[in-house]
Structures are given as structure tokens and as C-alpha cells.
Design an enzyme around this catalytic site. Structure first.
Site, PDB file in Angstrom:
ATOM      1  N   CYS A 192     -24.712  -2.307  17.628  1.00  0.00           N
ATOM      2  CA  CYS A 192     -23.290  -1.991  17.742  1.00  0.00           C
ATOM      3  C   CYS A 192     -22.594  -3.330  17.876  1.00  0.00           C
ATOM      4  O   CYS A 192     -23.063  -4.204  18.637  1.00  0.00           O
ATOM      5  CB  CYS A 192     -23.036  -1.124  18.968  1.00  0.00           C
ATOM      6  SG  CYS A 192     -21.283  -0.829  19.282  1.00  0.00           S
ATOM      7  N   CYS A 238     -19.255  -2.633  11.683  1.00  0.00           N
ATOM      8  CA  CYS A 238     -19.422  -1.504  12.588  1.00  0.00           C
ATOM      9  C   CYS A 238     -20.674  -0.770  12.136  1.00  0.00           C
ATOM     10  O   CYS A 238     -20.793  -0.425  10.950  1.00  0.00           O
ATOM     11  CB  CYS A 238     -18.191  -0.600  12.473  1.00  0.00           C
ATOM     12  SG  CYS A 238     -18.336   0.974  13.323  1.00  0.00           S
TER      13      CYS A 238
HETATM   14  N1  DGL Z   1     -18.538  -1.211  16.985  1.00  0.00           N
HETATM   15  C1  DGL Z   1     -18.965   0.091  16.553  1.00  0.00           C
HETATM   16  C2  DGL Z   1     -20.390   0.018  16.022  1.00  0.00           C
HETATM   17  O1  DGL Z   1     -20.898  -1.050  15.720  1.00  0.00           O
HETATM   18  C3  DGL Z   1     -19.007   1.152  17.617  1.00  0.00           C
HETATM   19  C4  DGL Z   1     -17.813   1.557  18.307  1.00  0.00           C
HETATM   20  C5  DGL Z   1     -17.407   2.984  18.067  1.00  0.00           C
HETATM   21  O2  DGL Z   1     -18.050   3.947  18.515  1.00  0.00           O
HETATM   22  O3  DGL Z   1     -16.394   3.116  17.417  1.00  0.00           O
HETATM   23  O4  DGL Z   1     -21.022   1.050  15.858  1.00  0.00           O
END
Ligand code: DGL
Length: 270
Positions: A187, A74
Site C-alpha cells: 500500500c 495505489c
Molecule cells: N494507497 C492505497 C493503496 O496503495 C490505499 C488507500 C486506500 O484504501 O484508498 O492501496
């Protein structure tokens, strides 16, 4: 720590499954323990302090599951809580999803002058990519833009239709992203919209997503530390801090194999 132990991977939701999927495709002898913190989704709008708190609990849980390394799949948590997770999990390798991208650009795309970065508010406000890129490639100009609607939209499985395309195009039309030669999808949810982003640019802009650079990086890291598993004897596990009834359907968009989710309460002590 030994090579037979599983790899721990976490995200705020199911976005990190894009990383898990590519990792298991390329390193089929590995086992994973995946944790989705859906109780606190989305991380992108939370404070760095909150994300540090959630991430340290998750790291403790992954250590209890005997993980040999922890991948923070993440960007929001990588930019806010990498040091926190390293401090909690000081006996195992901790990998974020920002450094491998910078390393990839430095090794393969040195000529770049104008690069776009899109991600959550937390990721973009942290300037984690911008700062590292400016050190690695002093001539580069970073065009970054927060695109906060995208992760919740994708988490809900709203992809590949006219609504998702309209939202993606609206963001990409922003003047901040004019004249870029490459764009980082910063993301872990965004690999699901990679084709839409490529279409927007008529395939003239190099679209870099996280999973494609992570697997090679992890293989190298595990090899270097003698932690590459030579025989898959275990089982993968998928945990969520809160059950969401869209998981079974949306997981299929992110992960190629069938699996069962287990709900686990790791935050009630708080
Ligand atoms: N998958 C998360 C990232 O890579 C983003 C999702 C979220 O905002 O929780 O930042």
C-alpha cells in the site's frame, strides 16, 4: 509523446506522494501531475467496478494534462483497474505498483520461501501479488493479510505514536504472518510506518516498500522508451477531487517539498 511531458501519478489520497517523492528525488529533471481522489477515499473498501470507473476518469484527466505516462500509485487501483487504465491511455505507458515489486523480488530475493504481504482488503482479496509471486517463484509461500485500518489512519496523519504502533502490532501479531522472511508493504501509504514494521521484527525481516522499487523501474522504462527528461522546465501540479483540511499538514509527512493543492471536479458528469 515526448520526454518533456510530465509524468501523471494517482492514488485515492496522499499515499501515492511517497512514490512521487522518491521519483522526483531520483529523477529531478522530471515534472509530475499528481491526482488524489479524496472524494472516493479509501479505495481499499470499494468494489473493483467502482475503482475501475474512478480510475478511467482520472486517466482521462491526466491525459488532458498532457502526461507522457501514468503511474497508478495505489495497490488497490493497480489490482482492480490496471487493464482499464491501459485501455483508456493506450497511447502512453501505464505502470502499476505491483509488477515492479514482483520484478524486484525475482531479481534480488530469489531465495525467499516465506513472504508476507499486507495491504487493503481490495488488494489482498484480488490476490494480485500472490498469483504473480507464485508464477515468478514457484517454491514461495505467500502469507497475505488485509490490514484495512492502516491507510485511513496514515492518511489522517496518525503515525509514529502509541496508537498507531498498537494497531500495527495487533495486525503483525496475526498467526497468518508467522515465520516470514520478508514482508511487502503493498500500500503506498505504508512507507510511513516502515520503521514501526522493522522495529516489530527487530530488523530481522526484510521490509519491502513500493517507492524504493518504483524509481529504478520507472527510470529504466523511460530510458528504454527515450522518454527520460533531460531538463526540468515545467512545474509540478497537485490536484485533488475533494479538498481536505488535513492535506497541508499531512502532505509534509509524505513529500519533502512545499506545494499547493488545487481542487478539481472531474466526476460531476457522472
Ligand atoms: N494507497 C492505497 C493503496 O496503495 C490505499 C488507500 C486506500 O484504501 O484508498 O492501496
Amino acid at each position: 509523446v515526448n520526454a518533456q511531458q510530465p509524468i501523471g501519478i494517482f492514488d485515492s489520497g496522499i499515499g501515492g506522494l511517497t512514490v512521487a517523492n522518491t521519483l522526483l528525488e531520483q529523477l529531478p529533471n522530471e515534472n509530475i501531475v499528481y491526482f488524489a481522489d479524496y472524494l472516493h477515499f479509501p479505495y481499499g473498501d470499494k468494489s473493483a467496478e467502482s475503482i475501475q470507473h474512478y480510475s478511467s476518469r482520472i486517466a482521462e484527466f491526466l491525459l488532458e494534462q498532457n502526461c507522457k505516462c501514468i503511474i497508478i500509485a495505489c495497490n488497490s487501483a493497480s489490482s482492480a483497474a490496471y487493464e482499464t487504465v491501459q485501455a483508456v491511455a493506450s497511447d502512453v505507458l501505464v505502470v502499476n505498483v505491483i509488477d515492479p515489486v514482483i520484478y524486484h523480488i525475482q531479481n534480488h530475493l530469489l531465495h525467499l520461501q516465506d513472504i508476507g504481504i499486507i495491504g487493503t482488503r481490495r488488494t489482498i482479496e484480488s490476490q494480485a501479488h500472490k498469483k504473480s509471486l507464485e508464477v515468478a517463484l514457484p517454491k514461495i509461500k505467500v502469507h497475505d493479510l488485509a490490514t484495512p485500518l492502516l491507510a485511513p489512519m496514515i492518511e489522517e496523519g496518525i503515525v509514529d505514536d502509541h496508537i498507531s504502533k498498537a494497531i500495527i502490532n495487533r495486525y503483525l501479531k496475526d498467526s497468518q504472518l508467522e515465520e516470514i522472511e520478508a514482508i511487502v508493504l503493498a500500500c503506498t501509504h505504508y512507507p510511513l510506518i516502515k520503521a514501526d514494521v522493522e522495529d516489530f521484527y527487530n530488523n530481522k525481516v526484510n521490509v519491502i516498500d513500493i517507492p524504493s522499487v518504483m524509481a529504478a523501474y520507472i527510470r529504466h522504462l523511460l530510458e528504454k522508451n527515450n522518454l527520460l527528461n533531460s531538463g526540468n522546465e515545467g512545474k509540478d501540479h497537485f490536484y485533488a477531487s475533494k479538498w481536505n483540511n488535513t492535506f497541508p499538514e499531512t502532505s509534509k509527512l509524505f513529500f519533502n517539498k512545499e506545494f499547493e493543492w488545487e481542487e478539481v471536479d472531474i466526476f460531476s458528469k457522472d
